[in-house]
Design a protein around this motif. Sequence first.
Motif, short mmCIF file in Angstrom:
data_model
loop_
_atom_site.label_atom_id
_atom_site.label_comp_id
_atom_site.label_asym_id
_atom_site.label_seq_id
_atom_site.Cartn_x
_atom_site.Cartn_y
_atom_site.Cartn_z
N ILE A 24 34.38 -6.00 -23.82
CA ILE A 24 33.34 -6.63 -22.99
C ILE A 24 33.26 -8.13 -23.29
CG2 ILE A 24 30.83 -6.78 -22.69
CD1 ILE A 24 30.76 -3.72 -22.97
N GLU A 25 33.39 -8.49 -24.56
CA GLU A 25 33.34 -9.90 -24.93
C GLU A 25 34.53 -10.69 -24.38
OE1 GLU A 25 33.01 -9.65 -29.16
OE2 GLU A 25 30.80 -9.61 -29.13
N LYS A 26 35.63 -10.02 -24.08
CA LYS A 26 36.79 -10.68 -23.50
C LYS A 26 36.68 -10.82 -21.98
CE LYS A 26 39.99 -8.91 -27.05
NZ LYS A 26 41.15 -8.02 -27.29
N SER A 27 35.77 -10.05 -21.39
CA SER A 27 35.66 -10.03 -19.93
C SER A 27 34.83 -11.21 -19.44
CB SER A 27 35.02 -8.72 -19.46
OG SER A 27 34.74 -8.75 -18.08
N SER A 28 35.23 -11.77 -18.32
CA SER A 28 34.47 -12.88 -17.72
C SER A 28 33.32 -12.36 -16.85
CB SER A 28 35.40 -13.74 -16.86
OG SER A 28 36.00 -12.97 -15.83
N ASP A 29 33.31 -11.06 -16.56
CA ASP A 29 32.29 -10.49 -15.68
C ASP A 29 31.21 -9.72 -16.44
OD1 ASP A 29 33.64 -11.35 -13.32
OD2 ASP A 29 35.04 -9.67 -13.57
N LEU A 30 31.43 -9.46 -17.72
CA LEU A 30 30.53 -8.61 -18.49
C LEU A 30 30.00 -9.36 -19.70
CD1 LEU A 30 32.79 -5.41 -18.51
CD2 LEU A 30 31.07 -6.03 -16.80
N VAL A 31 28.78 -8.99 -20.13
CA VAL A 31 28.19 -9.61 -21.31
C VAL A 31 27.37 -8.57 -22.04
CG1 VAL A 31 26.16 -10.40 -20.02
CG2 VAL A 31 26.79 -11.54 -22.15
N ILE A 32 27.37 -8.63 -23.37
CA ILE A 32 26.55 -7.74 -24.19
C ILE A 32 25.10 -8.22 -24.16
CG2 ILE A 32 26.10 -6.88 -26.52
CD1 ILE A 32 28.55 -5.63 -25.43
N ASP A 33 24.19 -7.32 -23.82
CA ASP A 33 22.75 -7.66 -23.79
C ASP A 33 21.97 -6.38 -24.10
OD1 ASP A 33 20.14 -8.36 -23.32
OD2 ASP A 33 20.56 -9.48 -21.48
N GLY A 34 21.52 -6.25 -25.35
CA GLY A 34 20.80 -5.07 -25.76
C GLY A 34 19.33 -5.09 -25.40
N LEU A 35 18.80 -6.24 -24.97
CA LEU A 35 17.37 -6.37 -24.68
C LEU A 35 17.05 -6.17 -23.21
CD1 LEU A 35 16.41 -9.41 -26.94
CD2 LEU A 35 16.05 -6.97 -27.39
N ASN A 36 17.90 -6.67 -22.33
CA ASN A 36 17.62 -6.61 -20.90
C ASN A 36 18.88 -6.20 -20.13
OD1 ASN A 36 16.10 -6.89 -18.50
ND2 ASN A 36 16.82 -9.00 -18.24
N PRO A 37 19.39 -5.00 -20.42
CA PRO A 37 20.67 -4.61 -19.81
C PRO A 37 20.50 -4.10 -18.38
CG PRO A 37 19.85 -2.84 -21.18
CD PRO A 37 18.87 -3.98 -21.34
N GLU A 38 21.60 -4.15 -17.65
CA GLU A 38 21.68 -3.49 -16.35
C GLU A 38 22.36 -2.13 -16.49
OE1 GLU A 38 22.69 -6.59 -13.07
OE2 GLU A 38 23.54 -7.35 -14.97
N ILE A 39 23.25 -2.04 -17.46
CA ILE A 39 23.97 -0.80 -17.75
C ILE A 39 23.78 -0.48 -19.23
CG2 ILE A 39 26.24 0.27 -18.00
CD1 ILE A 39 25.60 0.14 -15.14
N VAL A 40 23.46 0.79 -19.54
CA VAL A 40 23.39 1.26 -20.94
C VAL A 40 24.51 2.28 -21.13
CG1 VAL A 40 22.07 2.48 -22.68
CG2 VAL A 40 20.91 0.88 -21.13
#
Length: 270
Positions: A24-40
């Motif tokens: 995910i960290e390598k992807s330009s479209d995805l980001v890690i967000d444990g507080l306000n995610p869109e996908i869990v």
Amino acid sequence: MRIAIYSNLGEASNIVATSLKNQIEKSSDLVIDGLNPEIVISVGGDGTLLSAFHHYQDINNKVRFIGIHTGHLGFYTDWRDYEVNDLIASLENDNGQSVTYPLLDIKVNYPGGGSADIGLALNESTLKQISGSMVADVYIKNQLFESFRGDGLCVSTPSGSTAYNKSVGGAIINPRLNAIQMAEISSINNRVFRTLGSPLIIAPDEWIKIVPKSTHRTILTCDHQVITTRKVASVEFRISQKRIAFAQYRHTQFWRRVSNSFIGEVNLDD
């Protein structure tokens, strides 16, 4: 897109979670967000996904869930631990597709007044007595249906019908049906005490109210978590207006899931 990874502490799950995080960290479209995610993304089994659901319950209407299976039986998990690359590709091509399941609302009324909305159950809620047999009146839509005596009662969602509900003799319900179910836990039936002895499936415009008659304290659970051991005047169960959403990149057909989980791998047409 914002992604949260929710993993259990098992070695296999940690390996998968680490791989997910790195990709995910390598992807330009995805980001890690444990507080306000869109996908869990839940990594583990059904218990891990239940924990993830309750962890993000306050923002349930804003997230979709995905389950990665790393254990022995994963009813809610559509992905296997060796499919991380395929899942990342699906995330990068996401267009908001989802499938939703019903949830259970639980409300407790306490002696002397006062009430509390306990929250939502994905699988089930049970009401039992700490010691001895539980005696309780069961109401359906405020009309007395029966008086129960036994170990307790289990009220489940359709998706939860394959969990504890099944083990106490409840029916399996397709989650496409917006219904809840009540099943008896070791009821006592004889010449003196009599219940229907069968699971009840409740329509969307109905609700169940259980009124314990004993002075003993009760145990109220939500998805196997003990919610309260206080004495309660009554507990009300109804279909929630909220639903849980799963990202539907690849969603296993329900009866195939049931057959594969409890009978064995078979081929069924969608």
